[in-house]
Design an enzyme around this catalytic site. Structure first.
Site, mmCIF file in Angstrom:
data_model
loop_
_atom_site.group_PDB
_atom_site.id
_atom_site.type_symbol
_atom_site.label_atom_id
_atom_site.label_comp_id
_atom_site.label_asym_id
_atom_site.label_seq_id
_atom_site.Cartn_x
_atom_site.Cartn_y
_atom_site.Cartn_z
ATOM 1 N N CYS A 10 0.865 -1.181 0.000
ATOM 2 C CA CYS A 10 0.000 0.000 0.000
ATOM 3 C C CYS A 10 0.899 1.227 0.000
ATOM 4 C CB CYS A 10 -0.978 -0.022 1.180
ATOM 5 S SG CYS A 10 -0.236 0.214 2.807
ATOM 6 N N ARG A 16 -3.335 -0.637 5.581
ATOM 7 C CA ARG A 16 -3.890 -1.728 4.780
ATOM 8 C C ARG A 16 -2.935 -2.897 4.593
ATOM 9 N NH1 ARG A 16 -5.453 1.702 -0.344
ATOM 10 N NH2 ARG A 16 -3.460 2.633 0.260
ATOM 11 N N ASP A 118 -8.385 3.483 1.932
ATOM 12 C CA ASP A 118 -7.316 3.760 2.880
ATOM 13 C C ASP A 118 -7.925 4.297 4.178
ATOM 14 O OD1 ASP A 118 -5.112 4.605 4.323
ATOM 15 O OD2 ASP A 118 -4.072 5.365 2.553
#
Length: 144
Positions: A10, A16, A118
């Site tokens: 990410c 994440r 996110d």
């Protein structure tokens, strides 16, 4: 190609991808699979930082300990070492495309390529956890 290692990617490696790494390790252990798992970010803004507090709390609620995670930036060593790169969104995909990797968006596994939101910006951590968990289960069923 037989997949022996997976790198989750990410942006900063604090929300994440650490969740994806921990969830995947948990599921892989339950399935008794032998796959090396790690995570990294496309940028080094949070180098050596712990996962964000909301990810740590949410993981703990689901029986996963994220307190040992330390953020890292994706390196050339990672690129040589891992077989499959699973990114969280199209921006991560574009950032890594130049490396010509075996790469997929996590949302390709049951979410029509949809980005994993996110939570650092959206705050939807439970939604993110559930999406990651379901996509990883789908991914493992498809690939293994």
């Amino acid at each position: 190609m037989k997949i022996k290692s997976i790198m989750f990617v990410c942006l900063g490696n604090i929300c994440r991808s650490p969740l994806a790494e921990a969830i995947a390790k948990n599921i892989i252990s339950e399935l008794n699979l032998d796959i090396k798992i790690a995570s990294a970010g496309t940028v080094g803004y949070h180098q050596n930082e712990m996962a964000c507090e909301q990810s740590i709390k949410t993981a703990k609620k689901h029986g996963i300990d994220l307190t040992k995670h330390r953020a890292q930036k994706l390196t050339q060593k990672h690129i040589k070492e891992y077989d499959l790169f699973i990114v969280m969104d199209k921006t991560n995909y574009r950032d890594l495309k130049k490396y010509k990797l075996n790469m997929k968006i996590l949302g390709d596994f049951g979410f029509d390529g949809k980005a994993v939101p996110d939570p650092y910006f959206t705050g939807n951590i439970e939604l993110v956890f559930d999406m990651i968990e379901r996509a990883i289960k789908n991914m493992l069923a498809e690939l293994f």
